[in-house]
Design a protein around this motif. Structure first.
Motif, PDB file in Angstrom:
ATOM      1  N   UNK A   1       0.849  -1.187   0.000  1.00  0.00           N
ATOM      2  CA  UNK A   1       0.000   0.000   0.000  1.00  0.00           C
ATOM      3  C   UNK A   1       0.880   1.231   0.000  1.00  0.00           C
ATOM      4  N   UNK A   2       0.617   2.139  -0.922  1.00  0.00           N
ATOM      5  CA  UNK A   2       1.335   3.410  -1.004  1.00  0.00           C
ATOM      6  C   UNK A   2       0.337   4.554  -0.952  1.00  0.00           C
ATOM      7  N   UNK A   3       0.821   5.746  -0.579  1.00  0.00           N
ATOM      8  CA  UNK A   3      -0.053   6.902  -0.420  1.00  0.00           C
ATOM      9  C   UNK A   3      -0.564   7.380  -1.772  1.00  0.00           C
TER      10      UNK A   3
ATOM     11  N   UNK B   1     -11.544 -14.126  -5.748  1.00  0.00           N
ATOM     12  CA  UNK B   1     -11.575 -13.859  -4.321  1.00  0.00           C
ATOM     13  C   UNK B   1     -11.952 -12.393  -4.097  1.00  0.00           C
ATOM     14  N   UNK B   2     -12.704 -12.136  -3.018  1.00  0.00           N
ATOM     15  CA  UNK B   2     -13.106 -10.787  -2.653  1.00  0.00           C
ATOM     16  C   UNK B   2     -12.083 -10.193  -1.681  1.00  0.00           C
ATOM     17  N   UNK B   3     -11.820  -8.883  -1.836  1.00  0.00           N
ATOM     18  CA  UNK B   3     -10.886  -8.193  -0.943  1.00  0.00           C
ATOM     19  C   UNK B   3     -11.482  -6.842  -0.571  1.00  0.00           C
ATOM     20  N   UNK B   4     -11.582  -6.596   0.749  1.00  0.00           N
ATOM     21  CA  UNK B   4     -12.144  -5.338   1.250  1.00  0.00           C
ATOM     22  C   UNK B   4     -11.049  -4.556   1.975  1.00  0.00           C
ATOM     23  N   UNK B   5     -10.502  -3.521   1.361  1.00  0.00           N
ATOM     24  CA  UNK B   5      -9.422  -2.757   2.006  1.00  0.00           C
ATOM     25  C   UNK B   5      -9.929  -2.001   3.232  1.00  0.00           C
ATOM     26  N   UNK B   6      -9.024  -1.761   4.173  1.00  0.00           N
ATOM     27  CA  UNK B   6      -9.361  -1.010   5.371  1.00  0.00           C
ATOM     28  C   UNK B   6      -8.473   0.220   5.528  1.00  0.00           C
ATOM     29  N   UNK B   7      -7.815   0.615   4.464  1.00  0.00           N
ATOM     30  CA  UNK B   7      -7.006   1.820   4.499  1.00  0.00           C
ATOM     31  C   UNK B   7      -7.019   2.498   3.139  1.00  0.00           C
ATOM     32  N   UNK B   8      -6.801   3.794   3.152  1.00  0.00           N
ATOM     33  CA  UNK B   8      -6.774   4.585   1.926  1.00  0.00           C
ATOM     34  C   UNK B   8      -5.392   4.482   1.292  1.00  0.00           C
TER      35      UNK B   8
END
Length: 210
Positions: free
Chosen positions: A79-81, A126-133
């Motif tokens: 994950x990158x900004x 597969x499903x993926x739900x991110x928890x960060x921006x």
């Protein structure tokens, strides 16, 4: 007689061997093109994500294909900004700088490493739900085949909730008018009291002076 027979037999064998040797010396035809092997095509894998951009709280779908049947596919998520937005220009010509979006860490963050087993055709979903921006880069690698591919998912901060269409409350404007209305009613009431007091005073003292 015996010598002449031996010589005749030798000459005959020599003459018979000449055509065989000549045939053996002829160049052999090359194999036809139809007998050649087809060119080798290396196996490739593919990883996609749909949609490619979501808001925080939404879910993306990862789809892998081209892996070895029934093999486990390992995933690494980096994950990158997000990129810093350009300054916003106001109507008066001035600009306002926008701060970069920071990570929003959830109490239980989404995994950054997970594995999925492909089906008999080497595919999986597969499903993926991110928890960060931020910008999420998924790297999938086949555990036995070594095949790998990447996919990118952009996750943005969710905006403020919008009121339901046609079902929301109307803007409250009475609060801004209540104070002037109350003040006007108070002044009118006070003026009426003063008029009544003035009439009563005149009646009392005016009649007594006659």
């Amino acid at each position: 007689m015996r010598l002449s027979r031996i010589m005749a037999l030798t000459v005959g064998l020599t003459v018979a061997a000449v055509p065989s040797a000549a045939g053996a010396a002829q160049p052999q035809p090359s194999p036809s093109v139809s007998q050649s092997q087809p060119p080798y095509v290396p196996q490739t894998a593919q990883l996609t994500v749909d949609p490619t951009s979501i808001t925080l709280g939404a879910t993306g779908t990862l789809t892998g294909s081209g892996f070895t049947p029934h093999e486990f596919v390992d995933h690494v998520v980096s994950v990158s900004a997000l990129a810093v937005a350009a300054p916003a220009r106001l109507s008066n010509g001035s600009t306002v700088g926008l701060s970069p979006v920071a990570y929003l860490q959830a109490p239980q963050p989404a995994p950054l490493n997970f594995s999925v087993q492909a089906d008999g055709d080497g595919n999986y979903t597969v499903q993926y739900r991110p928890t960060r921006v931020g910008v999420h880069t998924f790297t999938a690698t086949g555990r036995s085949s070594g095949l790998t591919d990447d996919a990118v998912l952009t996750v943005r901060k969710a905006g403020p909730p919008r009121p339901p269409h046609g079902g929301g409350h109307l803007p409250v404007t009475g609060a801004s008018l209540s104070t002037p209305v109350k003040l006007g009613v108070g002044l009118a009431g006070g003026g009426a009291v003063l008029v009544l007091l003035s009439l009563a005073w005149r009646r009392r003292f005016g009649m007594g002076s006659r």
